[in-house]
Enzyme design. Structure first.
Site, PDB file in Angstrom:
ATOM      1  N   ARG A 187      52.113  45.986  67.354  1.00  0.00           N
ATOM      2  CA  ARG A 187      50.879  46.561  66.804  1.00  0.00           C
ATOM      3  C   ARG A 187      50.477  45.948  65.470  1.00  0.00           C
ATOM      4  NH1 ARG A 187      52.950  52.390  66.180  1.00  0.00           N
ATOM      5  NH2 ARG A 187      54.701  51.102  65.544  1.00  0.00           N
ATOM      6  N   ARG A 228      41.443  33.817  36.124  1.00  0.00           N
ATOM      7  CA  ARG A 228      41.122  35.022  35.350  1.00  0.00           C
ATOM      8  C   ARG A 228      42.257  35.235  34.351  1.00  0.00           C
ATOM      9  NH1 ARG A 228      37.046  38.481  37.674  1.00  0.00           N
ATOM     10  NH2 ARG A 228      36.490  37.807  39.774  1.00  0.00           N
ATOM     11  N   HIS A 250      44.584  38.009  29.954  1.00  0.00           N
ATOM     12  CA  HIS A 250      44.066  39.241  29.366  1.00  0.00           C
ATOM     13  C   HIS A 250      45.177  40.203  28.961  1.00  0.00           C
ATOM     14  CE1 HIS A 250      40.467  38.493  32.257  1.00  0.00           C
ATOM     15  NE2 HIS A 250      40.363  37.759  31.172  1.00  0.00           N
ATOM     16  N   LYS A 309      51.132  46.664  34.213  1.00  0.00           N
ATOM     17  CA  LYS A 309      50.414  46.418  35.465  1.00  0.00           C
ATOM     18  C   LYS A 309      51.410  46.177  36.603  1.00  0.00           C
ATOM     19  CE  LYS A 309      46.532  44.116  33.192  1.00  0.00           C
ATOM     20  NZ  LYS A 309      45.766  42.871  33.057  1.00  0.00           N
ATOM     21  N   TYR A 359      45.568  45.875  41.514  1.00  0.00           N
ATOM     22  CA  TYR A 359      46.614  46.210  40.555  1.00  0.00           C
ATOM     23  C   TYR A 359      46.457  47.619  40.019  1.00  0.00           C
ATOM     24  CZ  TYR A 359      43.071  44.564  37.158  1.00  0.00           C
ATOM     25  OH  TYR A 359      41.924  44.348  36.443  1.00  0.00           O
ATOM     26  N   LYS A 405      34.167  34.480  28.465  1.00  0.00           N
ATOM     27  CA  LYS A 405      35.192  35.176  27.679  1.00  0.00           C
ATOM     28  C   LYS A 405      36.530  34.440  27.746  1.00  0.00           C
ATOM     29  CE  LYS A 405      37.080  38.755  29.537  1.00  0.00           C
ATOM     30  NZ  LYS A 405      37.318  40.076  30.108  1.00  0.00           N
ATOM     31  N   ASP A 406      36.896  33.977  28.936  1.00  0.00           N
ATOM     32  CA  ASP A 406      38.175  33.291  29.094  1.00  0.00           C
ATOM     33  C   ASP A 406      38.140  31.879  28.515  1.00  0.00           C
ATOM     34  OD1 ASP A 406      39.191  35.572  30.227  1.00  0.00           O
ATOM     35  OD2 ASP A 406      38.915  34.888  32.286  1.00  0.00           O
TER      36      ASP A 406
END
Length: 181
Positions: free
Chosen positions: A23, A58, A61, A71, A131, A168-169
């Protein structure tokens, strides 16, 4: 669930037991009691999800001060190179990083404690990244450390010209300028 220590204290790789049959499959992705026993008490208060295309980077941060976040990250579809950078000033691994491939196929998760910057690069055509965090998002507390800071020296899977980054990055602070823990 198997809990595997990484080379940086506090960062853990989690590998679930996956049960396959005709399945499909079943796996447990999180159980508070087991998590607390292996990693320590962490109460997650928010779940986040993003979808990105190949070449997106990304991060790196983190949230400073009282808004710091731990996280627990994983990938629902696709593949990413996930990175956690130690920002704990008194740590013997300050400025070092852990990089792990997370994918829908390997079903691994990475736990990143408070005191770390976090980022990822998308390796597949698309990736859905989810996350849990233990503190809510506070825009005024967010900091972006430069993805290409030479002091950290992350070996990203793409040349800078191939990366898709937010403004921003692109304009993040250096490790030397970052407010650390």
């Amino acid at each position: 669930m198997q809990y595997i220590k990484t080379e940086i204290d506090g960062v853990w790789l989690l590998e679930p037991r996956v049960f396959h049959d005709e399945r499909g499959y079943f796996m447990e992705t999180y159980r508070q009691e087991d998590f607390d026993e292996h990693i320590g008490r962490t109460v997650f208060v928010q779940d986040n999800e993003s979808q990105s295309s190949r070449g997106v980077v990304r991060g790196l941060h983190y949230q400073k001060g009282e808004w710091s976040q731990a996280k627990l990250v994983r990938v629902l579809s696709g593949r990413v190179l996930d990175v956690a950078v130690d920002l704990r000033r008194n740590s013997p691994t300050f400025g070092k990083y852990v990089a792990v491939e997370l994918s829908a196929e390997n079903k691994r998760q990475l736990f990143i404690p408070r005191g770390f910057a976090h980022g990822f690069a998308v390796l597949s055509e698309r990736a859905t990244f989810v996350y849990k965090v233990d503190n809510k998002y506070m825009p005024s507390a967010e900091v972006s450390v430069r993805f290409d800071d030479p002091t950290i020296g992350i070996k990203w899977p793409f040349a800078k010209e191939e990366m898709l980054l937010s403004p921003k990055d692109m304009d993040g602070v250096s490790l030397a300028e970052a407010e650390t823990f």
